[in-house]
Design an enzyme around this catalytic site. Structure first.
Site, PDB file in Angstrom:
ATOM      1  N   GLU A  82      -8.327   5.510  -4.219  1.00 32.14           N
ATOM      2  CA  GLU A  82      -7.260   4.776  -5.095  1.00 32.14           C
ATOM      3  C   GLU A  82      -7.893   3.786  -5.923  1.00 32.14           C
ATOM      4  OE1 GLU A  82      -3.511   3.853  -3.606  1.00 32.14           O
ATOM      5  OE2 GLU A  82      -2.803   2.634  -5.182  1.00 32.14           O
ATOM      6  N   GLU A 120      -4.205   4.473   5.948  1.00 33.09           N
ATOM      7  CA  GLU A 120      -5.176   3.898   5.272  1.00 33.09           C
ATOM      8  C   GLU A 120      -6.236   3.154   6.015  1.00 33.09           C
ATOM      9  OE1 GLU A 120      -2.785   0.990   2.637  1.00 33.09           O
ATOM     10  OE2 GLU A 120      -1.652   2.594   1.868  1.00 33.09           O
ATOM     11  N   ASP A 169       2.823   9.268   4.920  1.00 38.91           N
ATOM     12  CA  ASP A 169       2.374   8.257   4.968  1.00 38.91           C
ATOM     13  C   ASP A 169       2.750   7.563   6.351  1.00 38.91           C
ATOM     14  OD1 ASP A 169       0.404   7.666   3.235  1.00 38.91           O
ATOM     15  OD2 ASP A 169       1.846   6.696   1.750  1.00 38.91           O
ATOM     16  N   ASP A 178       4.375   6.014   1.373  1.00 40.93           N
ATOM     17  CA  ASP A 178       4.903   4.518   1.637  1.00 40.93           C
ATOM     18  C   ASP A 178       5.319   3.655   0.330  1.00 40.93           C
ATOM     19  OD1 ASP A 178       2.608   3.739   1.107  1.00 40.93           O
ATOM     20  OD2 ASP A 178       2.393   2.631   3.130  1.00 40.93           O
ATOM     21  N   SER A 179       5.070   4.359  -0.592  1.00 36.78           N
ATOM     22  CA  SER A 179       5.566   3.797  -2.005  1.00 36.78           C
ATOM     23  C   SER A 179       7.232   4.065  -2.218  1.00 36.78           C
ATOM     24  CB  SER A 179       4.764   4.454  -3.021  1.00 36.78           C
ATOM     25  OG  SER A 179       4.788   5.905  -3.276  1.00 36.78           O
ATOM     26  N   LYS A 187      -0.727  10.699   6.652  1.00 33.71           N
ATOM     27  CA  LYS A 187      -1.913   9.836   5.885  1.00 33.71           C
ATOM     28  C   LYS A 187      -1.847   8.513   6.400  1.00 33.71           C
ATOM     29  CE  LYS A 187      -1.602   8.636   1.258  1.00 33.71           C
ATOM     30  NZ  LYS A 187      -1.523   7.093   1.399  1.00 33.71           N
TER      31      LYS A 187
HETATM   32  O1  KIV Z   1       2.293   5.595  -1.201  1.00 29.77           O
HETATM   33  C1  KIV Z   1       1.908   6.329  -2.087  1.00 29.77           C
HETATM   34  O2  KIV Z   1       2.747   6.726  -2.929  1.00 29.77           O
HETATM   35  C2  KIV Z   1       0.422   6.519  -1.904  1.00 29.77           C
HETATM   36  C3  KIV Z   1      -0.093   7.020  -3.393  1.00 29.77           C
HETATM   37  C4  KIV Z   1      -0.246   6.033  -4.176  1.00 29.77           C
HETATM   38  C5  KIV Z   1      -1.644   7.683  -3.172  1.00 29.77           C
HETATM   39  O3  KIV Z   1      -0.114   6.289  -1.014  1.00 29.77           O
END
Ligand code: KIV
Length: 279
Positions: free
Chosen positions: A197, A130, A98, A59-60, A128
């Site tokens: 992280e 969080e 994500d 989600d980056s 994934k």
């Molecule tokens: O969204 C992302 O890029 C991440 C990484 C920083 C692990 O979750």
């Protein structure tokens, strides 16, 4: 060529599809896991054929693709768009998508519905999310539906408004103990791996030693089972982001600037296209 160069060359030339089972075997034999983010077809094609083990459709994307300050605004539809583009490219790497902020925190029904949408519409290998104890029922339910889940603890960017800072997490005893407890809960709920992280290296080492599933670090030191970086950061596409944990393997910002300036000059000067480049 030394033995470790030979070993990593052999592994990246292994064309078999990476699965959660193979990641588990890599941990058992002490082979480090390489992971990078990707959000589009072209970059996913390059990093997959270069031999990366895991591609995270992170989600980056909210930051590096959409220009948002945080990861919070990106939507489920947008993550599915990025996931679908990446999946068209990838032949070997395990792909993780994500779950975006707001698509799973409400309740387990919403969480399972979002996870199923991601799996059905992108055809990715896993998702994934969080958090630890707070979302453990959702993790168990998603795993129960046959969807592989990667956990994410430590600095969890979707909670940035609660933390109020991107500083190193779990430096105090209470937060470190909660992180260890959460990691065990995620393993018991069926996660196949966990991202840690920006936490102290010795804490990441303890979690890595205590758990059977692979632990992938970002800013979590060398004693983990693998490493992940945001692709734009490690390729030097972003100029303004230089945390201690980031190693840049290229300087694409300057390289692209140079190429674009040359192109602009050639067009202005009438040097491009030449007769040979014309029909
Ligand atoms: O969204 C992302 O890029 C991440 C990484 C920083 C692990 O979750």
């Amino acid at each position: 060529m030394n033995t470790s160069e030979e070993k990593s060359l052999n592994n990246s030339e292994d064309k078999r599809k990476v699965t959660t089972h193979r990641l588990h075997e890599m941990k058992q034999r002490g082979e480090k896991i390489s992971m990078l983010t990707a959000y589009d077809y072209s970059m996913a094609t390059i990093i997959d054929q270069a031999g990366i083990d895991v591609i995270l459709v992170g989600d980056s994307a909210s930051n590096v693709m959409a220009g948002n300050v945080t990861t919070l605004p990106i939507t489920l539809d947008q993550m599915i768009y990025h996931g679908t583009s990446v999946m068209k490219a990838v032949k070997r790497a395990l792909v993780v998508v994500d779950m975006p902020f707001g698509s799973y925190q409400g309740n387990t029904i919403e969480a399972i519905a979002s996870a199923i949408r991601i799996m059905k519409e992108t055809q990715a290998d896993s998702i994934k999310l969080e958090g630890g104890e707070e979302i453990i029922d959702s993790v168990a339910r998603i795993v129960g539906a046959g969807i592989p889940v990667m956990g994410h603890l430590g600095l969890t960017p979707q909670s940035i408004n609660k933390f109020g800072t991107y500083a190193v997490r779990a430096q105090e005893e209470a937060e470190a103990s909660k992180l260890i407890k959460d990691a065990h809960l995620l393993e018991e709920a069926g996660c196949f791996a966990i991202v840690l992280e920006k936490i102290p290296a010795q804490l990441a080492r303890q979690v890595t030693n205590e758990l059977h599933i692979p632990i992938i670090g970002i800013g979590a030191g060398p004693y983990v089972d693998g490493q992940v970086l945001v692709m734009h950061d490690m390729l030097g596409i972003n100029k303004g982001f230089s945390p201690r944990f980031l190693r840049r393997y290229a300087n694409l910002y300057d390289e692209i600037t140079r190429a674009v300036r040359s192109y602009v000059k050639d067009v202005k000067d009438g040097d491009f296209p030449s007769i040979d480049e014309s029909y």
